[in-house]
Design a protein around this motif. Structure first.
Motif, PDB file in Angstrom:
ATOM      1  N   MET A  42      32.289  25.818  35.833  1.00 57.61           N
ATOM      2  CA  MET A  42      30.980  25.838  36.497  1.00 57.61           C
ATOM      3  C   MET A  42      30.651  27.228  37.025  1.00 57.61           C
ATOM      4  N   VAL A  43      31.644  27.875  37.613  1.00 60.84           N
ATOM      5  CA  VAL A  43      31.405  29.216  38.151  1.00 60.84           C
ATOM      6  C   VAL A  43      31.051  30.190  37.034  1.00 60.84           C
ATOM      7  N   ILE A  44      31.810  30.134  35.933  1.00 58.93           N
ATOM      8  CA  ILE A  44      31.516  31.057  34.833  1.00 58.93           C
ATOM      9  C   ILE A  44      30.120  30.789  34.284  1.00 58.93           C
ATOM     10  N   LYS A  45      29.808  29.517  34.119  1.00 60.06           N
ATOM     11  CA  LYS A  45      28.499  29.174  33.564  1.00 60.06           C
ATOM     12  C   LYS A  45      27.363  29.637  34.480  1.00 60.06           C
ATOM     13  N   HIS A  46      27.537  29.432  35.786  1.00 56.95           N
ATOM     14  CA  HIS A  46      26.436  29.727  36.705  1.00 56.95           C
ATOM     15  C   HIS A  46      26.391  31.177  37.149  1.00 56.95           C
ATOM     16  N   GLN A  47      27.558  31.829  37.188  1.00 56.51           N
ATOM     17  CA  GLN A  47      27.587  33.219  37.656  1.00 56.51           C
ATOM     18  C   GLN A  47      27.685  34.202  36.506  1.00 56.51           C
ATOM     19  N   GLY A  48      28.272  33.758  35.422  1.00 57.21           N
ATOM     20  CA  GLY A  48      28.596  34.689  34.352  1.00 57.21           C
ATOM     21  C   GLY A  48      27.421  35.015  33.440  1.00 57.21           C
ATOM     22  N   GLY A  49      26.578  34.024  33.177  1.00 60.20           N
ATOM     23  CA  GLY A  49      25.437  34.250  32.296  1.00 60.20           C
ATOM     24  C   GLY A  49      25.894  34.765  30.936  1.00 60.20           C
ATOM     25  N   GLU A  50      25.098  35.664  30.366  1.00 56.37           N
ATOM     26  CA  GLU A  50      25.381  36.193  29.033  1.00 56.37           C
ATOM     27  C   GLU A  50      26.595  37.104  29.014  1.00 56.37           C
ATOM     28  N   GLN A  51      26.671  37.987  29.993  1.00 57.95           N
ATOM     29  CA  GLN A  51      27.699  39.035  29.928  1.00 57.95           C
ATOM     30  C   GLN A  51      29.082  38.565  30.343  1.00 57.95           C
ATOM     31  N   GLY A  52      29.152  37.439  31.037  1.00 58.19           N
ATOM     32  CA  GLY A  52      30.451  36.925  31.456  1.00 58.19           C
ATOM     33  C   GLY A  52      30.857  37.425  32.823  1.00 58.19           C
ATOM     34  N   LEU A  53      32.055  37.022  33.237  1.00 57.50           N
ATOM     35  CA  LEU A  53      32.529  37.297  34.593  1.00 57.50           C
ATOM     36  C   LEU A  53      33.993  37.718  34.505  1.00 57.50           C
ATOM     37  N   SER A  54      34.380  38.702  35.292  1.00 55.76           N
ATOM     38  CA  SER A  54      35.786  39.114  35.275  1.00 55.76           C
ATOM     39  C   SER A  54      36.633  38.059  35.974  1.00 55.76           C
ATOM     40  N   GLN A  55      37.914  38.048  35.668  1.00 54.70           N
ATOM     41  CA  GLN A  55      38.801  37.045  36.238  1.00 54.70           C
ATOM     42  C   GLN A  55      38.861  37.150  37.764  1.00 54.70           C
ATOM     43  N   ARG A  56      38.888  38.368  38.249  1.00 51.47           N
ATOM     44  CA  ARG A  56      38.899  38.587  39.698  1.00 51.47           C
ATOM     45  C   ARG A  56      37.700  37.946  40.368  1.00 51.47           C
ATOM     46  N   GLU A  57      36.547  38.148  39.770  1.00 50.89           N
ATOM     47  CA  GLU A  57      35.323  37.610  40.360  1.00 50.89           C
ATOM     48  C   GLU A  57      35.357  36.082  40.409  1.00 50.89           C
ATOM     49  N   ILE A  58      35.829  35.478  39.337  1.00 48.63           N
ATOM     50  CA  ILE A  58      35.933  34.022  39.310  1.00 48.63           C
ATOM     51  C   ILE A  58      36.868  33.564  40.421  1.00 48.63           C
ATOM     52  N   GLY A  59      38.002  34.240  40.510  1.00 49.71           N
ATOM     53  CA  GLY A  59      38.991  33.893  41.521  1.00 49.71           C
ATOM     54  C   GLY A  59      38.443  33.996  42.933  1.00 49.71           C
ATOM     55  N   LYS A  60      37.620  35.001  43.152  1.00 48.73           N
ATOM     56  CA  LYS A  60      37.058  35.192  44.492  1.00 48.73           C
ATOM     57  C   LYS A  60      36.190  34.014  44.901  1.00 48.73           C
ATOM     58  N   TRP A  61      35.377  33.535  43.989  1.00 46.88           N
ATOM     59  CA  TRP A  61      34.514  32.393  44.298  1.00 46.88           C
ATOM     60  C   TRP A  61      35.323  31.148  44.637  1.00 46.88           C
ATOM     61  N   LEU A  62      36.481  31.048  44.024  1.00 40.38           N
ATOM     62  CA  LEU A  62      37.198  29.773  44.068  1.00 40.38           C
ATOM     63  C   LEU A  62      38.464  29.766  44.911  1.00 40.38           C
ATOM     64  N   LEU A  63      38.790  30.865  45.555  1.00 42.17           N
ATOM     65  CA  LEU A  63      40.033  30.929  46.324  1.00 42.17           C
ATOM     66  C   LEU A  63      41.237  30.656  45.425  1.00 42.17           C
ATOM     67  N   VAL A  64      41.152  31.102  44.185  1.00 42.56           N
ATOM     68  CA  VAL A  64      42.263  30.927  43.253  1.00 42.56           C
ATOM     69  C   VAL A  64      42.958  32.277  43.099  1.00 42.56           C
ATOM     70  N   THR A  65      44.285  32.260  43.162  1.00 38.65           N
ATOM     71  CA  THR A  65      45.025  33.515  43.041  1.00 38.65           C
ATOM     72  C   THR A  65      44.915  34.056  41.622  1.00 38.65           C
ATOM     73  N   ALA A  66      45.184  35.353  41.490  1.00 38.44           N
ATOM     74  CA  ALA A  66      45.017  36.016  40.198  1.00 38.44           C
ATOM     75  C   ALA A  66      45.924  35.401  39.140  1.00 38.44           C
ATOM     76  N   SER A  67      47.183  35.148  39.502  1.00 34.15           N
ATOM     77  CA  SER A  67      48.112  34.654  38.489  1.00 34.15           C
ATOM     78  C   SER A  67      47.751  33.234  38.062  1.00 34.15           C
ATOM     79  N   ASN A  68      47.287  32.463  39.003  1.00 35.04           N
ATOM     80  CA  ASN A  68      46.869  31.117  38.664  1.00 35.04           C
ATOM     81  C   ASN A  68      45.638  31.153  37.763  1.00 35.04           C
ATOM     82  N   MET A  69      44.774  32.109  38.025  1.00 36.86           N
ATOM     83  CA  MET A  69      43.583  32.253  37.190  1.00 36.86           C
ATOM     84  C   MET A  69      43.981  32.579  35.754  1.00 36.86           C
TER      85      MET A  69
END
Lengths: 157, 157
Positions: free
Chosen positions: A53-80
């Motif tokens: 959902m985050v990638i779809k809503h925040q990423g749009g055409e160009q996409g989203l870096s893993q760090r950015e996704i993790g920030k929205w979700l409180l998910v650690t980098a390695s888990n991402m």
DNA sequence: ATATAATGATTGATAAGTCAACTATTTTAT
DNA sequence: ATAAAATAGTTGACTTATCAATCATTATAT
């Protein structure tokens, strides 16, 4: 005997901080399990759903870096990394390079994921909304505002 | 941009069920992490702390069966076995037989655990209460009541 | 310019939780 | 009385998440 009293919390003695905390834990656990049960039929978990959902809503055409996704979700980098490994294997996301910074991988949802989300989303929302409808709309509004205040404060330090 | 909007939730459009749900997830996660950080210094985790508290408060002299502990905590039977394995290895609980039913193991906290809880408990409660004190006592009371209603409803079906 | 630090992502080791299958015991039904 | 079902707990295989260490790349400082 009350759930909260099991933890040694004396209900009705004005210890509403403790009561709220354990209420939060129980509510979250029960709600999470219910949502997980629903998503299972689509091969999804709450974590996968949220990432998509985050990638779809925040990423749009160009996409989203893993760090950015993790920030929205409180998910650690390695888990991402591992979460995206699975989603990639399942053909639900792609990892592309970013022009200008070779470290960054831009994540996009595939058409397959988009269709899956279209199918799973309505029931997912219904599950959540039905559960919350135990409370009146006015109460939900109050609850939401309180939780947002807590989130703000907890993220500050 | 708001946290909730990251999930595709349209804030301010009356979707307070979704807002509340994601508020719940974020609040729980942040609060849980904070509590886990505090407990770490005592070699405890939230799960261990809860188990020990339940046994201490519900078990009394005679102890509590594993099933009963699990019921209070929404912990599955197999997870309870492994959790208690660890606590037993650390000398924090004992597993005794029950007269009249050889299947049941009665769990009791040791003196060591009792002392540990005495040391860890005040700061644990302080961590929780300080976090919740972002809300006024009146609001905490309202929040607590709402969460209890949700818990009741979620446990029903 | 070059060494140092910071960043994005990955990996190995480990912890923690779940499910399904299992053992041992007790209950129930016939 | 005995077979079948239920219950308490355990175990093995698996999943998920985390930490610390690492690699590659980019930014910063002198």
């Amino acid at each position: 005997m009350n759930d909260l009293e099991a933890f040694g919390v004396e209900v009705g003695k004005g210890n509403y901080g403790e009561e709220s905390f354990y209420g939060l834990v129980l509510t979250y656990t029960l709600l999470f399990d219910q949502v997980a049960d629903y998503l299972d039929a689509y091969g999804l978990t709450p974590a996968k759903m949220n990432v998509l959902m985050v990638i779809k809503h925040q990423g749009g055409e160009q996409g989203l870096s893993q760090r950015e996704i993790g920030k929205w979700l409180l998910v650690t980098a390695s888990n991402m990394t591992r979460l995206l490994d699975k989603l990639e294997r399942e053909g639900l996301i792609t990892r592309g390079g970013m022009a200008g910074d070779k470290r960054v991988k831009l994540i996009r949802v595939t058409a397959k994921a988009s269709h899956l989300l279209d199918r799973a989303w309505p029931g997912y929302m219904k599950t959540i909304i039905c559960a919350m409808n135990v409370l009146s709309p006015a109460d939900q509004k109050i609850l939401s505002a309180m939780l947002q205040r807590l989130v703000q404060a907890l993220k500050a330090p």
